[in-house]
Design an enzyme around this catalytic site. Structure first.
Site, PDB file in Angstrom:
ATOM      1  N   GLU A  73       9.534  -1.743   4.979  1.00 52.21           N
ATOM      2  CA  GLU A  73      10.511  -2.671   5.547  1.00 52.21           C
ATOM      3  C   GLU A  73      11.237  -2.026   6.725  1.00 52.21           C
ATOM      4  O   GLU A  73      11.694  -2.723   7.635  1.00 52.21           O
ATOM      5  CB  GLU A  73      11.512  -3.112   4.472  1.00 52.21           C
ATOM      6  CG  GLU A  73      12.310  -4.353   4.862  1.00 52.21           C
ATOM      7  CD  GLU A  73      13.112  -4.946   3.713  1.00 52.21           C
ATOM      8  OE1 GLU A  73      12.617  -5.895   3.065  1.00 52.21           O
ATOM      9  OE2 GLU A  73      14.224  -4.458   3.439  1.00 52.21           O
ATOM     10  N   HIS A  88      -7.152   8.811 -12.963  1.00 52.69           N
ATOM     11  CA  HIS A  88      -8.153   8.027 -13.687  1.00 52.69           C
ATOM     12  C   HIS A  88      -8.257   6.608 -13.138  1.00 52.69           C
ATOM     13  O   HIS A  88      -8.815   5.729 -13.791  1.00 52.69           O
ATOM     14  CB  HIS A  88      -7.813   8.006 -15.180  1.00 52.69           C
ATOM     15  CG  HIS A  88      -7.841   9.367 -15.795  1.00 52.69           C
ATOM     16  ND1 HIS A  88      -8.973   9.914 -16.362  1.00 52.69           N
ATOM     17  CD2 HIS A  88      -6.890  10.334 -15.878  1.00 52.69           C
ATOM     18  CE1 HIS A  88      -8.710  11.138 -16.792  1.00 52.69           C
ATOM     19  NE2 HIS A  88      -7.444  11.413 -16.509  1.00 52.69           N
ATOM     20  N   LYS A 113      11.114 -17.217   4.254  1.00 55.18           N
ATOM     21  CA  LYS A 113      12.261 -17.841   3.572  1.00 55.18           C
ATOM     22  C   LYS A 113      12.604 -19.182   4.214  1.00 55.18           C
ATOM     23  O   LYS A 113      12.919 -20.153   3.519  1.00 55.18           O
ATOM     24  CB  LYS A 113      13.476 -16.907   3.623  1.00 55.18           C
ATOM     25  CG  LYS A 113      13.347 -15.674   2.746  1.00 55.18           C
ATOM     26  CD  LYS A 113      14.679 -15.034   2.394  1.00 55.18           C
ATOM     27  CE  LYS A 113      15.385 -14.429   3.551  1.00 55.18           C
ATOM     28  NZ  LYS A 113      16.511 -13.550   3.186  1.00 55.18           N
TER      29      LYS A 113
END
EC number: 5.3.1.9
Length: 558
Positions: free
Chosen positions: A358, A389, A519
């Site tokens: 950000e 793994h 938004k």
């Protein structure tokens, strides 16, 4: 400032890379210089433990490091650093100072914004937090039926969630005597529904963390929590005993039913992703106690002082930043892995996904032009040994170079089985960086297969798969123990690394306009999801998605 690609120091670095890249073989570099570790490592000595930053397993020489430091000087890193610490408005798109360093300024030296010292206000909020924490943790603060607080629920998103969540997970061993903490961030109703199902309203305290008190996800979740609470409490006046606010909007806080006395303030010079040091850290202080919260601040302040006063060539955040520039802007690396070998740090990489991506996920420079080079990397990672793994295969034998930071405490919080678990963890940590650096040659792989008794046919078939090219760069960051002080220092180290890279790229690391567009569109789309009418106001894809959702909402599913 001239574009990075036109900076003579960067051009010099690029030319060196083109001419000498093939000479950068880590095995040979270590063989040629038995003292390489001492030349390319730093030990930071604090009164609360030590931090070793070993960057010797990087594809660098002394010439490269010299050129990188010269680049930092050419890009004005030292002057920019002073501007930040002096309270200048370096967040130039929003006209704000950037002063998370003031929040943890344990020296209490004056820091001025518009000619006014901010430290009295910072200390006032810290004192208020301390008093509140003592009341809650001692049992003096009671709920509406007289019960003490057993659970604290932080409702926030982004910087109001990721930092406190990461820190409370990291400092779990220091939480004795504190309430349990829960974090609700997602607007997905599952998040709050599953959380509330485990709580008792009589002993729950909600922290609503929103600077404006208008953030859609946070306020929706807060209203849901209040509705749930009032189903039990009935009396709206009981809200004041169970809800507090971290905000600057007194009017909205009062409208919600929270007593303004229980509103903890912060300032516009605190960016969300740098806010855990502020009132946003209230859930941390409640969970681990205010003394430990102060230790967290002290560790960060120690790193602030190191960053501000240490010459660039011995400056941990600066060196980490410059190594990142080297890989991103010369080698073309696109990702950076953060691999903490400590289960308590399992949210550390996720926290710095926001912290880094950000901050430096930008393509517009200070002058308003588009960059002609790469900027912030994709940051990711998981705790070791789980990652070994899962995705280390690609780091070892994939086609992409992925610079990695490996972090580990020397001392564990849980020395079970006489320290056996931690000894195995340390061995794996050490083995991975050695393996990534050295690899395994064809000859070494051949001998291994012969020793395993493979037939000549099987040996030749398996041989290419058993070879590791190595030469994969890593930093090893080893510290005494994961304490509140040490965590503060580590977080601040990475914050300043991000700052330095933003200065070199000439971007604003302290705004986040990229968050806004989605938004805005969501607000337009939300009412279109009502009713059954076909939607045609968007592109064909978005229309198709909306209409499918509307159709399927009523579908019966077995």
């Amino acid at each position: 400032m001239a574009a990075l690609t036109r900076d003579p120091q960067f051009q010099k670095l690029q030319q060196w890379y083109r001419e000498h890249r093939s000479e950068l073989n880590l095995r040979r570099l270590f063989d040629a210089n038995k003292d390489r570790f001492n030349h390319f490592s730093l030990t930071l000595n604090t009164n609360h433990g030590h931090i070793l930053v070993d960057y010797s397993k990087n594809l660098v020489t002394e010439d490269v490091m010299r050129m990188l430091v010269d680049l930092a000087k050419s890009r004005g890193v030292e002057a920019a650093r002073e501007r930040m610490f002096n309270g200048e408005k370096i967040n130039y798109t929003e006209g704000r100072a950037v002063l998370h360093v003031a929040l943890r300024n344990r020296s209490n030296t004056p820091i001025l914004v518009d000619g006014k010292d901010v430290m009295p206000e910072v200390n006032k909020v810290l004192d208020k937090m301390k008093s509140f924490c003592q009341r809650v943790r001692s049992g003096d603060w009671k709920g509406y039926t007289g019960k003490t607080i057993t659970d604290v629920i932080n409702i926030g998103i982004g910087g109001s969630d990721l930092g406190p969540l990461m820190v409370t997970e990291a400092l779990k061993p220091y939480s004795s005597g504190g309430p349990r903490v829960w974090y609700v961030s997602n607007i997905d109703g599952t998040h709050i529904a599953k959380t509330l199902a485990q709580l008792n309203p009589e002993s729950s305290l909600f922290i609503i963390a929103s600077k404006t008190f208008t953030t859609q996800e946070t306020i929706t979740n807060a209203e849901t929590a209040k509705e749930w609470f009032l189903q039990a409490a009935k009396d709206p006046s009981a809200v004041a005993k169970h809800f507090v606010a971290l905000s600057t909007n007194t009017t909205k806080v009062k409208e919600f039913g929270i007593d303004p006395q229980n509103m903890f303030e912060f300032w516009d010079w605190v960016g969300g992703r740098y806010s855990l040091w502020s009132a946003i850290g209230l859930s941390i202080a409640l969970h681990v106690g205010f003394d430990n919260f102060e230790q967290l601040l002290s560790g960060a302040h120690w790193m602030d002082q190191h960053f501000r006063t240490t010459p660039l060539e011995k400056n941990a955040p600066v060196l980490l930043a410059l190594l990142g520039i080297w890989y991103i802007n010369c080698f073309g690396c696109e990702t950076h892995a953060m691999l903490p070998y400590d289960q308590y740090l399992h949210r550390f990489a996720a926290y710095f996904q926001q912290g880094d991506m950000e901050s430096n996920g930008k393509y517009i420079t200070k002058s308003g032009t588009r960059v002609d080079h790469q900027t912030g990397p994709i940051v990711w990672g998981e705790p070791g040994t789980n990652g070994q793994h899962a995705f280390y295969q690609l780091i070892h034998q994939g086609t992409k170079m992925i610079p990695c930071d490996f972090l580990i405490p020397v001392q564990t919080q849980h020395p079970i089985r006489k320290g056996l678990h931690h000894k195995i963890l340390l061995a794996n940590f050490l083995a991975q960086t050695e393996a990534l650096m050295r690899g395994k040659s064809t000859e070494e792989a051949r001998k291994e297969l012969q020793a395993a008794g493979k037939s000549p046919e099987d040996l030749e078939r398996l041989l290419p798969h058993k070879v590791f090219e190595g030469n994969r760069p890593t930093n090893s960051i080893v510290f005494t123990k994961l304490t509140p002080f040490m965590l503060g220092a580590l977080v601040a180290m990475y914050e300043h690394k991000i700052f330095v890279q933003g200065i070199i790229w000439d971007i604003n690391s302290f705004d986040q306009w990229g968050v806004e567009l989605g938004k805005q569109l969501a607000k337009k789309i939300e009412p279109e999801l009502d009713g059954s009418a076909q939607v045609t106001s968007h592109d064909a894809s978005t229309n198709g998605l909306i209409n499918f959702i509307k159709q399927q909402r009523e579908a019966r599913v077995q």
